[in-house]
Design a protein around this motif. Structure first.
Motif, mmCIF file in Angstrom:
data_model
loop_
_atom_site.group_PDB
_atom_site.id
_atom_site.type_symbol
_atom_site.label_atom_id
_atom_site.label_comp_id
_atom_site.label_asym_id
_atom_site.label_seq_id
_atom_site.Cartn_x
_atom_site.Cartn_y
_atom_site.Cartn_z
ATOM 1 N N LYS A 4 1.743 -22.937 -16.544
ATOM 2 C CA LYS A 4 1.854 -22.054 -15.390
ATOM 3 C C LYS A 4 0.645 -22.198 -14.466
ATOM 4 C CE LYS A 4 2.805 -17.340 -14.002
ATOM 5 N NZ LYS A 4 3.084 -15.974 -14.415
ATOM 6 N N SER A 5 -0.560 -22.300 -15.026
ATOM 7 C CA SER A 5 -1.755 -22.420 -14.186
ATOM 8 C C SER A 5 -1.778 -23.754 -13.445
ATOM 9 C CB SER A 5 -3.023 -22.244 -15.016
ATOM 10 O OG SER A 5 -3.138 -23.259 -15.981
ATOM 11 N N THR A 6 -1.303 -24.815 -14.070
ATOM 12 C CA THR A 6 -1.234 -26.119 -13.413
ATOM 13 C C THR A 6 -0.227 -26.074 -12.273
ATOM 14 O OG1 THR A 6 -1.765 -27.226 -15.488
ATOM 15 C CG2 THR A 6 -0.815 -28.577 -13.749
ATOM 16 N N LEU A 7 0.909 -25.458 -12.518
ATOM 17 C CA LEU A 7 1.940 -25.335 -11.485
ATOM 18 C C LEU A 7 1.434 -24.484 -10.327
ATOM 19 C CD1 LEU A 7 4.786 -25.951 -10.560
ATOM 20 C CD2 LEU A 7 5.577 -23.978 -11.866
ATOM 21 N N THR A 8 0.750 -23.400 -10.628
ATOM 22 C CA THR A 8 0.201 -22.533 -9.586
ATOM 23 C C THR A 8 -0.827 -23.279 -8.759
ATOM 24 O OG1 THR A 8 0.566 -20.576 -10.950
ATOM 25 C CG2 THR A 8 -0.988 -20.349 -9.147
ATOM 26 N N LYS A 9 -1.713 -24.040 -9.407
ATOM 27 C CA LYS A 9 -2.723 -24.810 -8.674
ATOM 28 C C LYS A 9 -2.059 -25.849 -7.781
ATOM 29 C CE LYS A 9 -6.784 -27.787 -9.282
ATOM 30 N NZ LYS A 9 -6.743 -28.116 -7.897
ATOM 31 N N THR A 10 -1.032 -26.504 -8.282
ATOM 32 C CA THR A 10 -0.322 -27.510 -7.496
ATOM 33 C C THR A 10 0.310 -26.863 -6.272
ATOM 34 O OG1 THR A 10 0.103 -28.828 -9.460
ATOM 35 C CG2 THR A 10 1.498 -29.255 -7.547
ATOM 36 N N LEU A 11 0.933 -25.709 -6.460
ATOM 37 C CA LEU A 11 1.552 -25.016 -5.333
ATOM 38 C C LEU A 11 0.490 -24.525 -4.350
ATOM 39 C CD1 LEU A 11 4.376 -23.003 -7.118
ATOM 40 C CD2 LEU A 11 4.619 -25.027 -5.678
ATOM 41 N N ASP A 12 -0.638 -24.042 -4.860
ATOM 42 C CA ASP A 12 -1.717 -23.613 -3.981
ATOM 43 C C ASP A 12 -2.243 -24.789 -3.161
ATOM 44 O OD1 ASP A 12 -1.499 -21.033 -4.933
ATOM 45 O OD2 ASP A 12 -3.244 -21.174 -6.260
ATOM 46 N N ASP A 13 -2.437 -25.932 -3.799
ATOM 47 C CA ASP A 13 -2.901 -27.127 -3.093
ATOM 48 C C ASP A 13 -1.894 -27.545 -2.024
ATOM 49 O OD1 ASP A 13 -5.144 -27.153 -4.689
ATOM 50 O OD2 ASP A 13 -4.461 -28.814 -5.957
ATOM 51 N N LEU A 14 -0.623 -27.479 -2.360
ATOM 52 C CA LEU A 14 0.425 -27.838 -1.413
ATOM 53 C C LEU A 14 0.422 -26.880 -0.223
ATOM 54 C CD1 LEU A 14 2.881 -29.560 -0.663
ATOM 55 C CD2 LEU A 14 4.274 -28.000 -2.039
ATOM 56 N N ALA A 15 0.269 -25.605 -0.492
ATOM 57 C CA ALA A 15 0.245 -24.613 0.583
ATOM 58 C C ALA A 15 -0.958 -24.832 1.492
ATOM 59 C CB ALA A 15 0.222 -23.202 -0.001
ATOM 60 N N ILE A 16 -2.096 -25.132 0.918
ATOM 61 C CA ILE A 16 -3.306 -25.372 1.709
ATOM 62 C C ILE A 16 -3.140 -26.622 2.569
ATOM 63 C CG2 ILE A 16 -5.746 -26.021 1.579
ATOM 64 C CD1 ILE A 16 -5.864 -24.186 -0.964
ATOM 65 N N ALA A 17 -2.636 -27.696 1.978
ATOM 66 C CA ALA A 17 -2.448 -28.943 2.722
ATOM 67 C C ALA A 17 -1.433 -28.752 3.849
ATOM 68 C CB ALA A 17 -1.993 -30.058 1.786
ATOM 69 N N THR A 18 -0.360 -28.032 3.566
ATOM 70 C CA THR A 18 0.658 -27.774 4.587
ATOM 71 C C THR A 18 0.073 -26.958 5.731
ATOM 72 O OG1 THR A 18 2.416 -27.865 2.950
ATOM 73 C CG2 THR A 18 2.933 -26.763 5.010
ATOM 74 N N ASP A 19 -0.704 -25.939 5.396
ATOM 75 C CA ASP A 19 -1.334 -25.118 6.423
ATOM 76 C C ASP A 19 -2.299 -25.942 7.278
ATOM 77 O OD1 ASP A 19 -1.760 -22.494 7.641
ATOM 78 O OD2 ASP A 19 -3.777 -22.649 6.781
ATOM 79 N N LEU A 20 -3.083 -26.800 6.636
ATOM 80 C CA LEU A 20 -4.005 -27.664 7.379
ATOM 81 C C LEU A 20 -3.259 -28.617 8.314
ATOM 82 C CD1 LEU A 20 -6.676 -28.566 4.678
ATOM 83 C CD2 LEU A 20 -7.089 -27.382 6.834
ATOM 84 N N LEU A 21 -2.175 -29.190 7.823
ATOM 85 C CA LEU A 21 -1.385 -30.105 8.654
ATOM 86 C C LEU A 21 -0.780 -29.392 9.855
ATOM 87 C CD1 LEU A 21 0.378 -32.279 5.948
ATOM 88 C CD2 LEU A 21 -1.256 -33.070 7.670
ATOM 89 N N LEU A 22 -0.256 -28.189 9.626
ATOM 90 C CA LEU A 22 0.333 -27.425 10.729
ATOM 91 C C LEU A 22 -0.733 -27.013 11.745
ATOM 92 C CD1 LEU A 22 2.912 -25.216 8.806
ATOM 93 C CD2 LEU A 22 3.389 -27.119 10.351
ATOM 94 N N SER A 23 -1.892 -26.639 11.262
ATOM 95 C CA SER A 23 -2.990 -26.271 12.168
ATOM 96 C C SER A 23 -3.450 -27.484 12.984
ATOM 97 C CB SER A 23 -4.164 -25.700 11.378
ATOM 98 O OG SER A 23 -3.800 -24.479 10.780
ATOM 99 N N ALA A 24 -3.564 -28.623 12.340
ATOM 100 C CA ALA A 24 -3.963 -29.844 13.044
ATOM 101 C C ALA A 24 -2.927 -30.226 14.091
ATOM 102 C CB ALA A 24 -4.181 -30.981 12.052
ATOM 103 N N LYS A 25 -1.660 -30.085 13.738
ATOM 104 C CA LYS A 25 -0.586 -30.405 14.680
ATOM 105 C C LYS A 25 -0.661 -29.493 15.899
ATOM 106 C CE LYS A 25 4.427 -31.007 14.776
ATOM 107 N NZ LYS A 25 5.661 -30.921 13.973
ATOM 108 N N ASN A 26 -0.916 -28.226 15.665
ATOM 109 C CA ASN A 26 -1.069 -27.283 16.769
ATOM 110 C C ASN A 26 -2.278 -27.641 17.627
ATOM 111 O OD1 ASN A 26 -0.335 -24.883 18.219
ATOM 112 N ND2 ASN A 26 -2.111 -23.906 17.289
ATOM 113 N N GLY A 27 -3.355 -28.063 16.985
ATOM 114 C CA GLY A 27 -4.539 -28.489 17.723
ATOM 115 C C GLY A 27 -4.265 -29.692 18.612
#
Length: 62
Positions: A4-27
């Motif tokens: 569960k902790s590995t899955l949560t970390k993977t999802l957290d990393d994915l959410a962070i990367a997605t947010d960064l990509l969307l922010s960069a795209k907006n920039g």
């Protein structure tokens, strides 16, 4: 099987990367719009440099 902790970390990393990509795209959109609206070469040069940097950042994230 992933724990569960590995899955949560993977999802957290994915959410962070997605947010960064969307922010960069907006920039990219914002800098592009600003470039088309500016009238001075000095400001255009600064905006172009910042646009180049955010495009490079997006490439690194992706």
């Amino acid at each position: 099987m992933a724990t569960k902790s590995t899955l949560t970390k993977t999802l957290d990393d994915l959410a962070i990367a997605t947010d960064l990509l969307l922010s960069a795209k907006n920039g990219v959109r914002t800098y592009t719009a600003a470039l088309t609206e500016t009238a001075t070469p000095e400001v255009r040069k600064v905006l172009k440099k910042q646009l180049d940097e955010i495009v490079e950042l997006r490439e690194k994230i992706a």
